[in-house]
Enzyme design. Structure first.
Site, PDB file in Angstrom:
ATOM      1  N   ILE A   1       5.477   0.586  -5.500  1.00 31.33           N
ATOM      2  CA  ILE A   1       6.856   0.154  -5.718  1.00 31.33           C
ATOM      3  C   ILE A   1       6.887  -1.366  -5.874  1.00 31.33           C
ATOM      4  O   ILE A   1       6.205  -2.082  -5.135  1.00 31.33           O
ATOM      5  CB  ILE A   1       7.766   0.573  -4.544  1.00 31.33           C
TER       6      ILE A   1
ATOM      7  N   LYS B   1       0.602   5.561   8.793  1.00 35.34           N
ATOM      8  CA  LYS B   1       1.619   6.255   8.007  1.00 35.34           C
ATOM      9  C   LYS B   1       1.460   7.779   8.089  1.00 35.34           C
ATOM     10  O   LYS B   1       2.443   8.520   7.984  1.00 35.34           O
ATOM     11  CB  LYS B   1       1.555   5.789   6.557  1.00 35.34           C
TER      12      LYS B   1
ATOM     13  N   TYR C   1      -3.775   1.404   7.751  1.00 34.62           N
ATOM     14  CA  TYR C   1      -2.439   1.669   7.198  1.00 34.62           C
ATOM     15  C   TYR C   1      -2.231   3.170   6.970  1.00 34.62           C
ATOM     16  O   TYR C   1      -1.187   3.736   7.334  1.00 34.62           O
ATOM     17  CB  TYR C   1      -2.292   0.907   5.886  1.00 34.62           C
TER      18      TYR C   1
END
Length: 241
Positions: A185, A156, A152
C-alpha cells in the site's frame, strides 16, 4: 446505551498512512474519531483538524501501544463503538543478522500492543451493551511470509490468531472482531521498497492506495457487516509473496 447511540471510534496510529486515511474515511461516514499517535503531535493535530472540517468531533490521544501502563491510563473511562488497531512498526532484517531488540520491539508493539489497547476497552463495551466493531490490521506477510520479516510476519500472524479467538468470545455480545491483511500500500512504510520489482509480483501490476483499505474498514464498521466476524480479508491486488 445501544450501539446506535454511540458513534465514536478509536483509530490507533492515525496521524498518517492507512490510519489517517481510515480516520478521515470514517469521519466522512458519520463517525467521531479519537486520533491516536505516539510521537508526531503536529501530524495528529492535522488529522484531527481535517476531521473537524468534516463536521465530526475529534480528540487526540498520545500513548505508546507497547506500554501497558500508558494504554491503561490514556484509555481509562473511554467507551467506543469501534476500535481500529492500526498502529505498528517494522524492523526488517534477515533472520541470521536480526538482533534481539529488532525482534522484541516489533513483537511488543504489533502483538502485545493488541492486548494493551483492547484490554481497557472491551469490558466497557460489554457492560454498556455496545454491539461494536473491532478491526485489526495484519499483513499479507502474515499469510505467506516475507524475506527479512520473520519478526514482522510473526507479530502479524499472531494478530490473526488473537482476532479469531476474540471473535469467538465476543460473538454472543454482538461485537464483531475482524482482521484486514493489506499488501503493498502506498504509505511511508514502503518508501524503501523497490516498487518496480514488487509490482511484477502483483497480478494487478500496481500498489494499493490507503483509501482502498479504509473503505473496507468502513464497511466492517457498518451495520451491514454485523454477521461478519473472525475473518481475515486481504487487500493486496492478488499478491501472495
Amino acid at each position: 446505551m445501544g450501539e446506535n447511540n454511540l458513534k465514536r471510534v478509536l483509530v490507533t496510529g492515525s496521524s498518517r498512512g492507512i490510519g489517517k486515511e481510515t480516520a478521515l474515511y470514517l469521519a466522512k461516514n458519520g463517525f467521531d474519531i479519537d486520533v491516536h499517535y505516539a510521537g508526531n503531535e503536529a501530524k495528529a493535530k492535522e488529522t484531527a483538524d481535517e476531521i473537524k472540517t468534516l463536521g465530526r468531533n475529534a480528540e487526540i490521544l498520545k500513548f505508546d501501544i507497547k506500554n501497558r501502563e500508558e494504554c491503561a491510563s490514556a484509555l481509562d473511562g473511554k467507551l467506543y463503538y469501534g476500535i481500529v488497531l492500526n498502529a505498528g512498526i517494522a524492523r526488517d532484517n534477515v533472520f541470521p543478522a536480526m538482533e534481539g531488540d529488532e525482534w522484541d520491539e516489533v513483537i511488543s508493539t504489533n502483538l502485545t500492543g493488541f492486548y494493551n489497547v483492547l484490554k481497557p476497552l472491551v469490558m466497557p463495551m460489554i457492560s454498556n451493551r455496545i454491539k461494536g466493531r473491532i478491526i485489526a490490521m495484519s499483513s499479507v506477510a502474515a499469510l505467506s511470509g516475507n524475506r527479512g520479516q520473520v519478526n514482522y510476519s510473526a507479530s502479524k500472524a499472531g494478530i490473526i490468531g488473537a482476532v479469531k479467538s476474540l471473535a469467538l468470545e465476543l460473538a454472543k455480545r454482538g461485537i464483531t472482531v475482524n482482521c484486514i491483511a493489506p499488501g503493498v500500500i502506498n504509505t511511508d512504510m514502503i518508501k524503501d521498497v523497490p516498487l518496480d520489482e514488487v509490482k511484477k509480483l502483483i497480478p494487478m501490476k500496481r500498489s494499493g492506495e490507503a483509501k482502498e483499505v479504509a473503505s473496507l474498514v468502513n464497511y466492517l464498521m457498518s451495520e451491514d457487516a454485523s454477521y461478519i466476524t473472525g475473518q481475515v480479508i486481504s487487500v493486496n491486488g492478488g499478491l501472495y509473496l
